[in-house]
Design an enzyme around this catalytic site. Structure first.
Site, PDB file in Angstrom:
ATOM      1  N   ASP A 162       0.815  -1.227   0.000  1.00  0.00           N
ATOM      2  CA  ASP A 162       0.000   0.000   0.000  1.00  0.00           C
ATOM      3  C   ASP A 162       0.846   1.273   0.000  1.00  0.00           C
ATOM      4  O   ASP A 162       0.538   2.233   0.715  1.00  0.00           O
ATOM      5  CB  ASP A 162      -0.957   0.010   1.196  1.00  0.00           C
ATOM      6  CG  ASP A 162      -2.078  -0.998   1.072  1.00  0.00           C
ATOM      7  OD1 ASP A 162      -2.027  -1.818   0.142  1.00  0.00           O
ATOM      8  OD2 ASP A 162      -2.991  -0.980   1.906  1.00  0.00           O
ATOM      9  N   ASP A 189      -0.566  -4.419  -3.721  1.00  0.00           N
ATOM     10  CA  ASP A 189      -1.539  -3.338  -3.923  1.00  0.00           C
ATOM     11  C   ASP A 189      -0.900  -1.964  -3.733  1.00  0.00           C
ATOM     12  O   ASP A 189      -1.491  -1.072  -3.122  1.00  0.00           O
ATOM     13  CB  ASP A 189      -2.713  -3.497  -2.945  1.00  0.00           C
ATOM     14  CG  ASP A 189      -3.378  -4.855  -3.031  1.00  0.00           C
ATOM     15  OD1 ASP A 189      -3.345  -5.482  -4.099  1.00  0.00           O
ATOM     16  OD2 ASP A 189      -3.932  -5.315  -2.003  1.00  0.00           O
TER      17      ASP A 189
END
Length: 338
Positions: A162, A189
């Site tokens: 992230d 991600d």
């Protein structure tokens, strides 16, 4: 014959542009402030400002509030690596007053002020996953954006899971961010959120986390009503991970929101061998086929066209350009192209 008399009318005096407040941050005390947050705090609400940051590493969370738009952060080193703004907390890091920080709270830098411009520096989240096996929620954001009309030029974003959270102030609210000649690295991600984010000639590097799969590049949560999500244009996707071990993306539905129909479009970019022939994957129970994933004229060993790789037609690609994605209803044109 009577002569007409013409009176010379002096030209209106040019109105000088308002001067922007200028501040300098230097860790050694030779500037106006020794921390980036102190400089931001010193900017009067609503007043544009230019904050120059001299070479060094500046630790601690930085928050640019909504009441302080039109701030410009300039790295004053020879390269973006010379100026580093960083913190080291994760989602599961305990807070001093109890509980944990959560994903948004883990951000080293949070941007709520519209019109921010950043050039020539590095943002990082230095959370060490190996040193904290007791922390299982390892999302560690380097930068969280929630404002509109943001520009990042020659900026590095470093982290693991992230890294770059491109978001907006609320579901259904469109916020635009333009990344030019930037470098983003991470593993899981590491570019995600519901903002309209355009990556123009950027370098996207997937770290090798020595697991299977090795990672996921994007996790868009674009609202159904927003025609533009994550757009990568003439960028490079690289990795040290094994061939075919990293997915280009999976659809994120925050709180199982059915209106989050994520969009990632990658066009005219070079894709390395770390990306498999089937580059998109499901996120929990949400199938990738229901998201808005597509490519157009990519090259490289990881860009093989297969039935599992939706491709834009030439007519469709004409609607998904850098300018079109950023234009909005106000005609914003941070690229400077006509």
């Amino acid at each position: 014959m009577r002569r007409r008399m013409f009176l010379a009318i002096p030209a209106a005096a040019a109105i000088p542009a308002p001067r922007r407040l200028r501040l300098t941050v230097a860790a050694d005390g030779t500037g106006d402030h020794t921390s980036v947050q102190a400089a931001i705090d010193a900017v009067p609400a609503g007043e544009p400002a230019i904050i120059g940051v001299r070479p060094g590493t500046y630790l601690g969370q930085v928050i640019i509030p909504a009441g302080k738009p039109m701030i410009e952060l300039r790295g004053l080193g020879r390269s973006p690596a010379d100026v580093v703004i960083a913190d080291d907390r994760a989602n599961g890091t305990p807070k001093p007053d109890g509980g944990t920080w959560g994903t948004s709270g883990s951000a080293s830098v949070t941007v709520d002020g519209a019109g921010l411009r950043v050039t020539g520096l590095t943002f990082a989240n230095l959370f060490d996953e190996a040193a904290h096996p007791e922390i299982t929620n390892r999302q560690a954001v380097a930068v969280l954006t929630r404002a509109d009309r943001l520009v990042f030029d020659r900026v590095r974003f470093l982290g693991n899971q992230d890294t770059l959270y491109v978001n907006s102030s609320a579901a259904g609210v469109i916020a635009r961010a333009y990344f030019r000649d930037c470098y983003v690295e991470g593993d899981v991600d590491f570019i995600f959120g519901r903002a309209t984010a355009v990556f123009d000639r950027c370098h996207i590097h997937s770290l090798n986390r020595a697991s299977t799969p090795a990672g996921y590049v994007t996790a868009p949560s674009t609202d159904r009503t927003n025609p533009y999500g994550l757009l990568f244009h003439r960028s490079r996707f690289t990795s040290d991970a094994p061939p075919g071990s990293v997915f280009l993306g999976r659809p994120w539905h925050p709180s199982q929101d059915p209106e989050a129909i994520g969009q990632t479009i990658i066009r005219e970019s070079w894709i390395g061998a770390h990306i498999p022939a089937a580059p998109w994957t499901d996120f929990g129970t949400w199938p990738w086929e229901e998201a808005r994933f597509a490519e157009y004229r990519n090259t490289g060993p990881g860009a093989t066209v297969t039935p599992d790789r939706p491709q834009l037609t030439r007519q469709e690609a004409a609607a998904y350009t850098v300018d079109a994605a950023l234009r909005g209803t106000d005609g914003w044109n941070p690229c400077g192209r006509g």
